[in-house]
Write a protein that holds these residues in place. Structure first.
Motif, PDB file in Angstrom:
ATOM      1  N   HIS A  37      43.180  34.243  48.416  1.00  0.00           N
ATOM      2  CA  HIS A  37      43.936  35.288  47.499  1.00  0.00           C
ATOM      3  C   HIS A  37      44.305  36.629  47.992  1.00  0.00           C
ATOM      4  N   PRO A 211      35.924  30.741  39.468  1.00  0.00           N
ATOM      5  CA  PRO A 211      36.976  29.801  39.450  1.00  0.00           C
ATOM      6  C   PRO A 211      38.275  30.251  40.161  1.00  0.00           C
ATOM      7  N   HIS A 213      42.066  31.096  40.806  1.00  0.00           N
ATOM      8  CA  HIS A 213      43.183  31.747  40.247  1.00  0.00           C
ATOM      9  C   HIS A 213      44.287  31.614  41.279  1.00  0.00           C
ATOM     10  N   ARG A 214      45.524  32.001  40.798  1.00  0.00           N
ATOM     11  CA  ARG A 214      46.663  31.988  41.752  1.00  0.00           C
ATOM     12  C   ARG A 214      47.261  33.222  41.864  1.00  0.00           C
ATOM     13  N   LEU A 215      46.471  34.335  41.454  1.00  0.00           N
ATOM     14  CA  LEU A 215      47.076  35.784  41.500  1.00  0.00           C
ATOM     15  C   LEU A 215      47.369  36.080  42.766  1.00  0.00           C
ATOM     16  N   GLY A 216      47.341  35.440  43.982  1.00  0.00           N
ATOM     17  CA  GLY A 216      47.735  35.827  45.197  1.00  0.00           C
ATOM     18  C   GLY A 216      49.113  35.447  45.615  1.00  0.00           C
ATOM     19  N   THR A 217      49.691  34.550  44.674  1.00  0.00           N
ATOM     20  CA  THR A 217      50.965  33.888  44.952  1.00  0.00           C
ATOM     21  C   THR A 217      52.011  34.901  45.509  1.00  0.00           C
ATOM     22  N   LYS A 230      50.259  27.500  45.210  1.00  0.00           N
ATOM     23  CA  LYS A 230      51.063  28.419  44.364  1.00  0.00           C
ATOM     24  C   LYS A 230      51.246  27.355  42.914  1.00  0.00           C
ATOM     25  N   PRO A 234      45.180  27.276  37.071  1.00  0.00           N
ATOM     26  CA  PRO A 234      43.876  27.602  36.945  1.00  0.00           C
ATOM     27  C   PRO A 234      43.289  26.290  36.224  1.00  0.00           C
ATOM     28  N   GLU A 256      32.409  34.694  36.597  1.00  0.00           N
ATOM     29  CA  GLU A 256      33.253  35.700  36.147  1.00  0.00           C
ATOM     30  C   GLU A 256      34.029  35.580  34.955  1.00  0.00           C
TER      31      GLU A 256
ATOM     32  N   LYS B 628      30.885  44.506  31.265  1.00  0.00           N
ATOM     33  CA  LYS B 628      31.886  45.416  32.056  1.00  0.00           C
ATOM     34  C   LYS B 628      32.239  46.649  31.301  1.00  0.00           C
ATOM     35  N   SER B 675      39.326  37.725  36.315  1.00  0.00           N
ATOM     36  CA  SER B 675      37.970  37.385  37.361  1.00  0.00           C
ATOM     37  C   SER B 675      37.828  38.188  38.511  1.00  0.00           C
ATOM     38  N   GLY B 676      37.510  39.472  38.110  1.00  0.00           N
ATOM     39  CA  GLY B 676      37.151  40.651  38.956  1.00  0.00           C
ATOM     40  C   GLY B 676      38.150  40.804  40.206  1.00  0.00           C
ATOM     41  N   TYR B 677      39.270  40.257  39.913  1.00  0.00           N
ATOM     42  CA  TYR B 677      40.420  40.305  40.802  1.00  0.00           C
ATOM     43  C   TYR B 677      41.576  41.199  40.221  1.00  0.00           C
ATOM     44  N   ALA B 679      45.221  43.192  39.986  1.00  0.00           N
ATOM     45  CA  ALA B 679      46.395  43.003  40.882  1.00  0.00           C
ATOM     46  C   ALA B 679      47.496  43.946  40.160  1.00  0.00           C
ATOM     47  N   LEU B 684      53.677  40.430  40.049  1.00  0.00           N
ATOM     48  CA  LEU B 684      53.190  39.009  39.885  1.00  0.00           C
ATOM     49  C   LEU B 684      54.289  38.049  39.515  1.00  0.00           C
ATOM     50  N   ASP B 687      55.365  33.076  36.206  1.00  0.00           N
ATOM     51  CA  ASP B 687      54.365  31.926  35.799  1.00  0.00           C
ATOM     52  C   ASP B 687      52.845  32.689  35.852  1.00  0.00           C
ATOM     53  N   ILE B 688      52.832  33.446  36.907  1.00  0.00           N
ATOM     54  CA  ILE B 688      51.229  33.861  36.815  1.00  0.00           C
ATOM     55  C   ILE B 688      51.235  35.040  35.774  1.00  0.00           C
ATOM     56  N   ASP B 691      50.207  32.990  32.880  1.00  0.00           N
ATOM     57  CA  ASP B 691      48.975  32.802  33.035  1.00  0.00           C
ATOM     58  C   ASP B 691      47.927  33.760  32.223  1.00  0.00           C
TER      59      ASP B 691
END
Lengths: 256, 701
Positions: A37, A211, A213-217, A230, A234, A256, B628, B675-677, B679, B684, B687-688, B691
């Protein structure tokens, strides 16, 4: 002058360890996880991401001296000290720059700042050894217990990773093992069983499950690359829960 | 909870007619036998308090509604006559110290209405030789007698409703008992104390007053709360239920298409400087959470002496998406007010009125403020010289000296306006006998709140606009003209006059200069300068009654309207775009993350902003989850320890995320964490974003 190839510096980076942390993402990786990601951190050279839908471009990658990085992250020292926070080195694979990283980490330790390295551990032992005594905590990825999958899918040497993990734990270092849960790669009962067998044998007690996730898409699109995952949604919470139950038979687990 | 929900459902039914206090006051005016304006006014207020038929909701535990003030069948001639009288006895508006007041509920709860009347009687003996004093004291008394009648009428109404469908006889018995007790003495229970305060507030609102604060309710009701909890008559669930039942009625206005903002202040230190957080503090906090509507504007005074649990509970409530409470740094606010010469014990008992304006509880006339827009004077400097003169400026210091001169002229002009707007020429025709009952010294001095009755003089807030925009402009000028010498002042003027059309490269150069909010002293020094210089300028001036002019950075949403009428500016801002908001950096310009933002915005000396400041920050709902949330607490503790004055935190709502999908340009830096990520949301894919949206819904349910 010792330099680091820095992809980005992210403040108030709350997912990368305890307390308020700054994550220094180091650029360049020796693995090619197809679900990655952070694709902007894989190649060592500078890259610019063009987000067409947002009309925004972001550049990643520049050489910074250790002193520059140190001064930058120390701006937030008060925040670290408020509650066990500190500096995390992530990537990419930060240990590809272990020697320069060790210089930075030593300066941070001398300034009484907590340090953490987020690594896949697929590097010669000497790289880990170089940073072991100046790193308070390791986030150590263990992606699969299958040699062939590690080699063919990720492009790395599982045995080396396993051996490094074992030695690091043997040194008494504070190591958190993290397992990304990747659909179709390591989520079957057989996959989980192998990982548990590996980790249980070397004294691991805690694992973090991450888990997919596809946030890097959008980053792949902005880099002009195709992202293999892509269209991968999830995982359902029930599936994550059942995998967690499996791991919980052997380890203290968290997600997480 | 169900009583509260049912009450809120009941309130949604809009009453017939319109909110018309003038009509009721007129009934008092036209029958008044008095000639003194205060006495006539008191007759009007007495009529307003006693004529409307009391209204009790089926789910009321504490009574006092504005429904009775709605009238729909006024005879046309009566209406005209009422309006005429309204003009003859005009009320004071916001600019004339008419509302935005925090009454002295401490004394009211301690003495009760009969005790206040007794105090008035004693003052009459002391002032027995002054006719005007006696008239004013009798006017005050008349309004309090009206309030006692109002309690009696509510008690009778409760008694009468006992057999009505949908009403609970036991609850009505309790209401009647509480109301009657308040006609004869001071409140003896927490419930009676709350009933007293709410009915007084309801009287102010019935008068048409806006932004009347409740203030430190966890302080002035604490003795009764403590007594009842000790005796076993009250527990925290019941206290929370009672307070929520009360606060829900703050929103009556909103249901009826009006708007009100009632500031409620919790936490902080007591008059001795010790931690003032109690069990009641949490009851009030949870009541605001349960009511879950804008209107009860909750402010938390966060002192270094308050326990972490207090801040954590505040964050939990903020995380519900409500956005309250606003977090105020008690240590900075106290230091700021002490600079204005108030007594320490009074300062320690400060609260807020309206949005965030600091107020010495019940000891000064109602609040007034206005807007001061420093960016306009910067543009005046740029347009005040021909190109040759501009480009001959030898240094940034020369530019700053000219800017300071213009600002000083502007501040002088503003101060004159502030002085004159509140200086009512015939104050004897604009007295407020009811409000004066709840302001310290008015009874003892037998004087109106605005004629020397209040312990302290009035204060005026000069709300400074656009600290971020101004700092960014100055840094851009210094960097491009005097450091890099890549642009000239005349070149910048030409470019902004053309809204950068045809001068895109000039804009790029200006945008590349350091921006406020990134912990960069090159630009942050201008924010420090701005705060100090402007407060020094306004310190030289006084209000009409010799009170101080405070500065503030809390312009609500007027940064948007102020920007709409403004040309492009040297920070690279295009014409018509908003100015920076309140004390925050320009939206989208603080790109290094929240810690850097807070390091920058804690640099100015806010002990010079006695009115208050606002810094807005947004976090995703996941930042408020257990485990958190403590990081947010650490963030705020450090920010406050460094001298930050205020922060209001919003949990990024689904509405914001949806809006950002449609209007990405409005949210260039909206960070979402999953999830700790993290963006940048607008980068984005759709579709994301979906999500995340579905996940956010899950988290906030």
């Amino acid at each position: 002058m010792t330099e680091l190839n820095v992809s980005a510096i992210q403040r108030f980076s709350t997912g990368d360890g305890p307390g308020i942390r700054t994550t220094v993402f180091l650029k360049g990786c020796n693995l090619r996880c197809p679900w990655c990601h952070n694709p902007e951190n894989i190649r060592p050279e500078p890259q610019t991401l063009e987000y067409k839908n947002a009309g925004k471009t972001v550049s990643y990658g520049r050489m910074m001296t250790v002193d520059e990085v140190f001064a930058d992250v120390m701006e937030d020292a008060d925040f670290y000290r408020a509650g066990g926070g500190g500096v995390t080195l992530g990537g990419g694979e930060p240990l590809l720059q272990a020697e320069a990283a060790a210089v930075l980490l030593r300066q941070l330790k001398e300034a009484d700042v907590s340090t953490l390295i987020d690594t896949a551990g697929c590097v010669p032992w000497g790289k880990l050894e170089a940073v072991a005594d100046v790193t308070d905590m390791f986030y150590f990825d263990y992606k699969t217990g299958d040699d062939a999958k590690y080699r063919t899918v990720i492009g790395g040497d599982r045995a080396l990773v396993f051996d490094n993990l074992k030695r690091l734990i043997g040194l008494g270092r504070n190591v958190h093992v993290r397992i990304p849960l990747i659909p179709g790669f390591n989520m079957s009962e057989e996959d989980c069983g192998k990982i548990c067998a590996d980790l249980g044998g070397i004294g691991v007690t805690h694992v973090d499950l991450l888990p997919f996730h596809r946030l890097g898409t959008s980053k792949y699109e902005a880099l002009g690359l195709e992202y293999a995952y892509k269209n991968e949604k999830p995982s359902e919470p029930e599936i994550i829960q059942s995998i967690r139950s499996f791991y919980s038979r052997y380890f203290v687990t968290s997600t997480e | 909870m169900s009583i509260l929900k049912d009450l809120q459902r009941e309130m949604r039914e809009r009453p017939e007619g319109k909110f018309n206090p003038d009509y009721f006051r007129y009934q008092g005016y036209k029958n008044s036998k008095a000639s003194d304006p205060s006495a006539v006014r008191a007759d009007g207020i007495y009529a307003l308090f006693t004529l409307p038929e009391p209204f009790i909701y089926q789910n009321d535990l504490i009574v006092g509604s504005i429904r009775p003030i709605f009238v729909d069948d006024v005879d046309e001639k009566e209406a005209e006559a009422a309006a005429e009288y309204g003009k003859k006895y005009p009320g004071r508006g916001f600019g004339q110290n008419g509302d935005h007041f925090a009454p002295d509920y401490f004394t009211a709860v301690e003495l009760g209405i009969p005790g206040l009347i007794e105090k008035i009687e004693k003052s009459k003996i002391a002032h027995k030789d002054s006719e005007s004093a006696l008239i004013f004291l009798d006017s005050m008394k008349k309004t309090l007698v009206g309030l006692i009648e109002k309690f009696r009428a509510y008690a009778a109404k409760a008694e009468a409703l006992k057999t009505a469908e949908g009403y609970d006889a036991a609850r009505l018995d309790r209401i009647a008992e509480n109301c009657l007790a308040l006609t004869v003495g001071a409140p003896q229970t927490f419930e009676q104390g709350l009933q007293l305060v709410w009915m007084i507030h309801n009287c102010f609102v019935s008068e048409g007053k806006y932004a009347m604060a409740l203030g430190r309710i966890d302080r002035f009701l604490y003795p009764l709360y403590e007594k009842d909890v000790k005796s076993g008559a009250l527990d925290d669930d019941r206290a929370t239920e009672l307070v929520a039942n009360t606060f829900a009625k703050i929103c009556e206005h909103r249901y009826m298409g009006y708007d009100d903002v009632v500031n409620i202040c919790i936490g902080g230190v007591d008059e001795n400087g010790d931690d003032a957080v109690t069990g009641l503090t949490y009851c009030v906090l949870h009541a605001v959470r349960d009511v879950n509507m804008p209107g009860p504007n909750l402010s938390a005074r966060v002192s270094h002496k308050n326990p972490d649990k207090f801040l954590d509970e505040c964050l939990k409530v903020i995380g519900t998406g409500l956005g309250y409470p606003a977090l105020m740094n008690d240590d900075v606010h106290i230091a700021a007010l002490l600079r204005k010469g108030y007594e320490l014990k009074d300062v320690r008992n400060f609260c807020m009125v309206g949005c965030i304006e600091n107020f010495i509880t019940g000891k000064q006339p109602p609040w007034v403020d206005g807007r001061f827009d420093p960016i306009c004077f910067l543009l005046d400097v740029l347009h005040g010289f021909d190109a040759g003169t501009l480009d001959a400026f030898a240094s940034m210091e020369v530019f700053m000296a000219l800017y300071e001169k213009r600002l000083a002229e502007g501040a002088q002009k503003y101060a004159k306006w502030a002085h004159d707007v509140s200086d009512v020429p015939d104050p004897e025709n604009h007295t407020m006998p009811f409000m004066s009952c709840f302001c310290d010294c008015c009874i003892d001095r037998a004087l109106d709140i605005n004629m020397g009755g209040a312990k302290y003089p009035s204060a005026h807030g000069a709300v400074l606009m656009g600290i971020g925009t101004v700092s960014d402009c100055l840094a851009a000028i210094e960097k491009t003209v005097f450091v890099d010498k890549s642009l000239t002042l005349s070149g910048i003027v030409t470019a902004i006059d053309h809204n950068f059309e045809g001068y895109e490269n000039v804009r790029e150069t200006l945008l590349a200069a350091p921006k406020y909010g990134n912990n960069d002293d090159f630009v942050d020094k201008y924010a420090v300068w701005y705060t100090r210089t402007l407060s020094d300028m306004f310190d030289q001036y006084k209000t009409h009654d010799d009170g101080p002019i405070y500065t503030a950075m809390a312009a609500n949403t007027t940064n948007i309207s102020a920007g709409q009428g403004l040309s492009a500016t040297p920070d690279g801002r295009l014409a018509g775009r908003p100015l920076s908001d309140a004390a925050s950096p320009t939206y989208g310009c603080d790109t290094r993350g929240v810690t850097s933002t807070l390091l920058s915005v804690s640099k100015p000396d806010y002990t010079r902003c006695a009115c208050g400041t606002v810094v807005n920050q947004k976090f995703s709902p996941s930042a408020f989850t257990d485990g958190k949330r403590e990081r947010l607490m650490q963030l705020i503790r450090v920010y406050f320890a460094r001298g930050g004055q205020e922060i209001q935190i919003n949990s990024t709502s689904r509405e914001i995320l949806k809006d950002a999908m449609e209007h990405p340009e409005k949210y260039p830096n909206l960070v979402v964490r999953v999830s700790g990520y993290s963006a940048i949301y607008v980068t984005l894919g759709r579709d994301i974003q979906e999500d995340i949206l579905s996940r956010t819904q899950h988290e906030t349910v």
